[in-house]
Motif scaffolding. Structure first.
Motif, PDB file in Angstrom:
ATOM      1  N   GLY A 178       4.963  14.006   0.374  1.00  0.00           N
ATOM      2  CA  GLY A 178       4.512  12.633   0.566  1.00  0.00           C
ATOM      3  C   GLY A 178       3.120  12.558   1.171  1.00  0.00           C
ATOM      4  O   GLY A 178       2.326  11.680   0.824  1.00  0.00           O
ATOM      5  N   ILE A 179       2.826  13.483   2.087  1.00  0.00           N
ATOM      6  CA  ILE A 179       1.484  13.529   2.680  1.00  0.00           C
ATOM      7  C   ILE A 179       0.453  13.873   1.616  1.00  0.00           C
ATOM      8  O   ILE A 179      -0.611  13.251   1.518  1.00  0.00           O
ATOM      9  CB  ILE A 179       1.441  14.567   3.816  1.00  0.00           C
ATOM     10  CG1 ILE A 179       2.362  14.159   4.969  1.00  0.00           C
ATOM     11  CG2 ILE A 179       0.014  14.777   4.306  1.00  0.00           C
ATOM     12  CD1 ILE A 179       1.923  12.929   5.707  1.00  0.00           C
ATOM     13  N   HIS A 211       2.874   5.328   4.096  1.00  0.00           N
ATOM     14  CA  HIS A 211       2.845   5.706   2.689  1.00  0.00           C
ATOM     15  C   HIS A 211       2.977   4.468   1.798  1.00  0.00           C
ATOM     16  O   HIS A 211       3.590   3.469   2.193  1.00  0.00           O
ATOM     17  CB  HIS A 211       4.002   6.659   2.363  1.00  0.00           C
ATOM     18  CG  HIS A 211       3.964   7.943   3.127  1.00  0.00           C
ATOM     19  ND1 HIS A 211       3.103   8.967   2.826  1.00  0.00           N
ATOM     20  CD2 HIS A 211       4.687   8.368   4.194  1.00  0.00           C
ATOM     21  CE1 HIS A 211       3.302   9.969   3.662  1.00  0.00           C
ATOM     22  NE2 HIS A 211       4.251   9.632   4.510  1.00  0.00           N
ATOM     23  N   ASN A 212       2.435   4.575   0.612  1.00  0.00           N
ATOM     24  CA  ASN A 212       2.570   3.511  -0.383  1.00  0.00           C
ATOM     25  C   ASN A 212       3.903   3.697  -1.107  1.00  0.00           C
ATOM     26  O   ASN A 212       3.977   4.220  -2.212  1.00  0.00           O
ATOM     27  CB  ASN A 212       1.398   3.562  -1.365  1.00  0.00           C
ATOM     28  CG  ASN A 212       1.352   2.338  -2.256  1.00  0.00           C
ATOM     29  OD1 ASN A 212       2.300   1.565  -2.336  1.00  0.00           O
ATOM     30  ND2 ASN A 212       0.238   2.144  -2.948  1.00  0.00           N
ATOM     31  N   LEU A 213       4.971   3.249  -0.450  1.00  0.00           N
ATOM     32  CA  LEU A 213       6.323   3.403  -0.967  1.00  0.00           C
ATOM     33  C   LEU A 213       7.005   2.042  -1.046  1.00  0.00           C
ATOM     34  O   LEU A 213       6.695   1.133  -0.269  1.00  0.00           O
ATOM     35  CB  LEU A 213       7.141   4.314  -0.041  1.00  0.00           C
ATOM     36  CG  LEU A 213       6.707   5.774   0.063  1.00  0.00           C
ATOM     37  CD1 LEU A 213       7.488   6.467   1.181  1.00  0.00           C
ATOM     38  CD2 LEU A 213       6.941   6.481  -1.263  1.00  0.00           C
ATOM     39  N   GLU A 267      -3.942  11.421  -2.618  1.00  0.00           N
ATOM     40  CA  GLU A 267      -4.350  10.972  -3.948  1.00  0.00           C
ATOM     41  C   GLU A 267      -4.280   9.450  -4.083  1.00  0.00           C
ATOM     42  O   GLU A 267      -5.172   8.834  -4.675  1.00  0.00           O
ATOM     43  CB  GLU A 267      -3.449  11.621  -5.004  1.00  0.00           C
ATOM     44  CG  GLU A 267      -3.474  13.154  -4.975  1.00  0.00           C
ATOM     45  CD  GLU A 267      -2.412  13.780  -5.866  1.00  0.00           C
ATOM     46  OE1 GLU A 267      -1.593  13.013  -6.431  1.00  0.00           O
ATOM     47  OE2 GLU A 267      -2.387  15.013  -5.999  1.00  0.00           O
ATOM     48  N   GLU A 268      -3.246   8.843  -3.528  1.00  0.00           N
ATOM     49  CA  GLU A 268      -3.012   7.417  -3.734  1.00  0.00           C
ATOM     50  C   GLU A 268      -3.611   6.548  -2.630  1.00  0.00           C
ATOM     51  O   GLU A 268      -3.808   5.353  -2.829  1.00  0.00           O
ATOM     52  CB  GLU A 268      -1.512   7.135  -3.830  1.00  0.00           C
ATOM     53  CG  GLU A 268      -0.834   7.825  -5.001  1.00  0.00           C
ATOM     54  CD  GLU A 268       0.645   7.508  -5.051  1.00  0.00           C
ATOM     55  OE1 GLU A 268       1.157   6.871  -4.093  1.00  0.00           O
ATOM     56  OE2 GLU A 268       1.293   7.894  -6.043  1.00  0.00           O
ATOM     57  N   GLY A 269      -3.873   7.135  -1.486  1.00  0.00           N
ATOM     58  CA  GLY A 269      -4.319   6.370  -0.338  1.00  0.00           C
ATOM     59  C   GLY A 269      -3.147   5.934   0.520  1.00  0.00           C
ATOM     60  O   GLY A 269      -2.009   5.814   0.052  1.00  0.00           O
ATOM     61  N   LEU A 292       8.607  -9.044   6.707  1.00  0.00           N
ATOM     62  CA  LEU A 292       8.137  -9.532   7.995  1.00  0.00           C
ATOM     63  C   LEU A 292       6.785 -10.233   7.895  1.00  0.00           C
ATOM     64  O   LEU A 292       6.151 -10.524   8.912  1.00  0.00           O
ATOM     65  CB  LEU A 292       8.074  -8.371   8.989  1.00  0.00           C
ATOM     66  CG  LEU A 292       9.454  -7.818   9.379  1.00  0.00           C
ATOM     67  CD1 LEU A 292       9.326  -6.566  10.224  1.00  0.00           C
ATOM     68  CD2 LEU A 292      10.278  -8.867  10.106  1.00  0.00           C
ATOM     69  N   ASN A 293       6.348 -10.488   6.648  1.00  0.00           N
ATOM     70  CA  ASN A 293       5.146 -11.302   6.399  1.00  0.00           C
ATOM     71  C   ASN A 293       3.907 -10.721   7.080  1.00  0.00           C
ATOM     72  O   ASN A 293       3.148 -11.439   7.738  1.00  0.00           O
ATOM     73  CB  ASN A 293       5.372 -12.748   6.851  1.00  0.00           C
ATOM     74  CG  ASN A 293       4.330 -13.701   6.295  1.00  0.00           C
ATOM     75  OD1 ASN A 293       3.799 -13.486   5.202  1.00  0.00           O
ATOM     76  ND2 ASN A 293       4.031 -14.755   7.047  1.00  0.00           N
ATOM     77  N   VAL A 294       3.715  -9.415   6.903  1.00  0.00           N
ATOM     78  CA  VAL A 294       2.519  -8.741   7.413  1.00  0.00           C
ATOM     79  C   VAL A 294       1.792  -8.134   6.223  1.00  0.00           C
ATOM     80  O   VAL A 294       2.380  -7.375   5.448  1.00  0.00           O
ATOM     81  CB  VAL A 294       2.874  -7.642   8.440  1.00  0.00           C
ATOM     82  CG1 VAL A 294       1.613  -6.935   8.918  1.00  0.00           C
ATOM     83  CG2 VAL A 294       3.625  -8.253   9.628  1.00  0.00           C
ATOM     84  N   SER A 295       0.512  -8.455   6.075  1.00  0.00           N
ATOM     85  CA  SER A 295      -0.259  -8.008   4.914  1.00  0.00           C
ATOM     86  C   SER A 295      -0.765  -6.584   5.090  1.00  0.00           C
ATOM     87  O   SER A 295      -1.155  -6.185   6.193  1.00  0.00           O
ATOM     88  CB  SER A 295      -1.450  -8.944   4.685  1.00  0.00           C
ATOM     89  OG  SER A 295      -1.010 -10.254   4.428  1.00  0.00           O
ATOM     90  N   LEU A 296      -0.773  -5.847   3.994  1.00  0.00           N
ATOM     91  CA  LEU A 296      -1.238  -4.466   3.968  1.00  0.00           C
ATOM     92  C   LEU A 296      -2.465  -4.323   3.090  1.00  0.00           C
ATOM     93  O   LEU A 296      -2.649  -5.066   2.131  1.00  0.00           O
ATOM     94  CB  LEU A 296      -0.130  -3.546   3.420  1.00  0.00           C
ATOM     95  CG  LEU A 296       1.075  -3.287   4.318  1.00  0.00           C
ATOM     96  CD1 LEU A 296       2.197  -2.646   3.516  1.00  0.00           C
ATOM     97  CD2 LEU A 296       0.690  -2.400   5.499  1.00  0.00           C
ATOM     98  N   VAL A 297      -3.294  -3.330   3.432  1.00  0.00           N
ATOM     99  CA  VAL A 297      -4.431  -2.943   2.602  1.00  0.00           C
ATOM    100  C   VAL A 297      -4.480  -1.420   2.572  1.00  0.00           C
ATOM    101  O   VAL A 297      -3.869  -0.745   3.402  1.00  0.00           O
ATOM    102  CB  VAL A 297      -5.763  -3.494   3.153  1.00  0.00           C
ATOM    103  CG1 VAL A 297      -5.779  -5.015   3.108  1.00  0.00           C
ATOM    104  CG2 VAL A 297      -6.007  -3.001   4.577  1.00  0.00           C
ATOM    105  N   THR A 298      -5.223  -0.890   1.612  1.00  0.00           N
ATOM    106  CA  THR A 298      -5.436   0.549   1.573  1.00  0.00           C
ATOM    107  C   THR A 298      -6.384   0.945   2.690  1.00  0.00           C
ATOM    108  O   THR A 298      -7.429   0.307   2.892  1.00  0.00           O
ATOM    109  CB  THR A 298      -6.012   0.982   0.217  1.00  0.00           C
ATOM    110  OG1 THR A 298      -5.098   0.605  -0.819  1.00  0.00           O
ATOM    111  CG2 THR A 298      -6.220   2.490   0.172  1.00  0.00           C
TER     112      THR A 298
END
Length: 472
Positions: free
Chosen positions: A226-227, A102-104, A232-234, A114-120
């Protein structure tokens, strides 16, 4: 998944630290009435039992808060349900366990830490959907999942108006328990005219077993607000298309305070200020002397051999039943690599298929490799699941299918999956009693049985638990 080699300094530090922990080979300790040989002793503020999503998060955050920790993990890696396959031909990655988050704020903060990049997340890899009755191998002409909007709208309205507290766990359940939460979900669907959303819930909340028979409480927990917000948000996934990176980075932070390939032999929590855990691992038998325990594994009695369980723990954990969930990557299927094959049944209500069986077979983005999700209402032998996956794929009568003998590139059991108790137990206050275990005998509980099968929400739950654990 094997972890990348650490730098030489870290390795030296780890070896020196381990050397200071070695005990005399003849040392014995008495735990739960048994004399046990001990090869090493480790003293820490907190011992985290289980290195899945909840346990890893707890270990990182407790370390950040100044607590010394040690993590005990049965597998050869951290991450639990988060699993990634690396194709030896292309070098591409396929997440065949946890696929998104989730985008939280708690998610963004943990990945940044932890220096890990996220994308939608993009759904383009899944291609178009075709519907087959996997029990016969034949397509289902004219099938349409229909528009879920009317049912989804009514379902979301029920959650928002009456059950928003479930997003935080089971702790907010009022007593007496609302009768609708105890209804089999199939009856709840009819009562509130939710028929159009059943197929969507079945496809998203994989692993629940018999969806229509589950108490509505567990469906709400699996397919919550949340689901719906995520639609809606991705959802978020790793930029590298390798979700296991999160746990590789966590391992790098926590090493050498992680005991992989470890089995708990005995646990003693009789002291008011200390918990003792005897662990067997490739290095021998290690005694962990910890101020507190964080329990982050499925609380099924068959997982707890050697634990000094209280009468309350025995009673509560003994009531859990579970469904089962399995995942695999299949090669040489002969099926097109740009189509998602969805299992439907023309002979059941809402046309959802009977389990055990495959939910869907979907593209991975790598030609010749397909992602398979399989569910059951109870735990099955791995050999039985594997055979059914391969035979089902072989029997699909797909136009343009090329000859071949399907094989498993990788396979994983996620059983036990959804832990549940009976409606009568819920009504009698099961979750009030379960949550009352928090802090008893120096032990704090997190994980899916205390909330839901959702890493993002489990991190929130664990974060809320940290003040109690760190309070001395």
């Amino acid at each position: 998944m094997k972890y990348k080699a650490k730098n030489a300094l870290l390795e030296v530090v780890g070896l020196l630290l381990f050397a200071t922990l070695r005990a005399d080979a003849s040392t014995t300790v008495t735990l739960n009435g048994s004399a046990c040989p001990v090869d090493a002793v480790i003293t820490r503020d907190v011992c985290v039992i289980g290195g899945g999503a909840s346990g890893t998060y707890a270990a990182i955050r407790l370390s950040d808060l100044g607590k010394s920790v040690v993590v005990v993990e049965q597998q050869d890696r951290l991450g639990g349900h988060t699993q990634t396959y690396t194709d030896p031909v292309t070098g591409g990655h396929i997440d065949y366990g946890v696929e998104d988050w989730h985008n939280l704020p708690v998610v963004l903060d943990f990945f940044a830490r932890l220096n890990v990049s996220l994308v939608t997340q993009s759904n383009s890899v899944y291609g178009t959907s075709q519907y087959y009755d996997f029990s016969t191998g034949k397509s289902v002409p004219g099938y349409s999942a229909g528009d879920p909007t009317p049912g989804l709208t009514a379902y979301a309205a029920q959650l928002a108006a009456n059950y928003s507290y479930l997003e935080e766990g089971f702790g907010g359940i009022p007593y007496p328990v609302p009768s609708d939460l105890l209804l089999p979900f199939g009856e709840f669907v009819i009562k509130y005219s939710l028929q159009s959303v059943v197929s969507l819930i079945f496809s998203v909340s994989q692993g629940l077993g018999n969806l229509l028979a589950q108490p509505t409480l567990y469906v709400f927990k699996s397919f919550g607000l949340g689901i719906i917000q995520g639609f809606e948000e991705g959802y978020l996934t790793t930029a590298a298309n390798d979700n296991s990176l999160l746990y590789e980075h966590a391992y790098a932070e926590l090493e050498p305070n992680v005991l992989l390939n470890s089995t708990i032999l005995l646990v003693n929590r009789s002291s008011p200020n200390e918990a003792n855990v005897l662990v067997s691992n490739p290095s021998g038998q290690t005694l962990l002397k910890c101020g507190k325990l964080v329990f982050a594994i499925p609380p099924k009695l068959n997982n707890l051999e050697g634990w000094d369980l209280s009468l309350s723990e025995l009673s509560l954990f003994g009531q859990f039943t579970n469904s089962a969930y399995y995942t695999a990557i299949v090669r040489n299927s002969g099926l097109p690599s740009n189509i998602t094959f969805v299992n439907v049944s023309p002979n059941t209500i809402y046309q959802i298929p009977k389990l055990p069986g495959i939910y869907e077979i979907s593209p991975t983005g790598i030609t010749g490799l397909l992602n398979v999700k399989f569910g059951s209402s109870q735990t099955l032998p791995d050999s039985e699941v594997q055979q059914q996956i391969l035979s089902t794929i072989a029997n699909l009568q797909v136009a343009g299918k090329t000859p071949g003998v399907p094989s498993l590139a990788v396979y994983s059991s996620h059983a036990p999956f959804e832990l549940a108790v009976s409606p009568s137990a819920i009504a009698a206050g099961f979750y009030k009693e379960l949550y009352a275990l928090q802090g008893q005998r120096n032990t704090y509980y997190t994980g899916a049985a205390f909330h839901t099968q959702d890493s993002s929400l489990l991190w929130q739950f664990t974060e809320a638990l940290l003040p109690s654990i760190t309070d001395s």
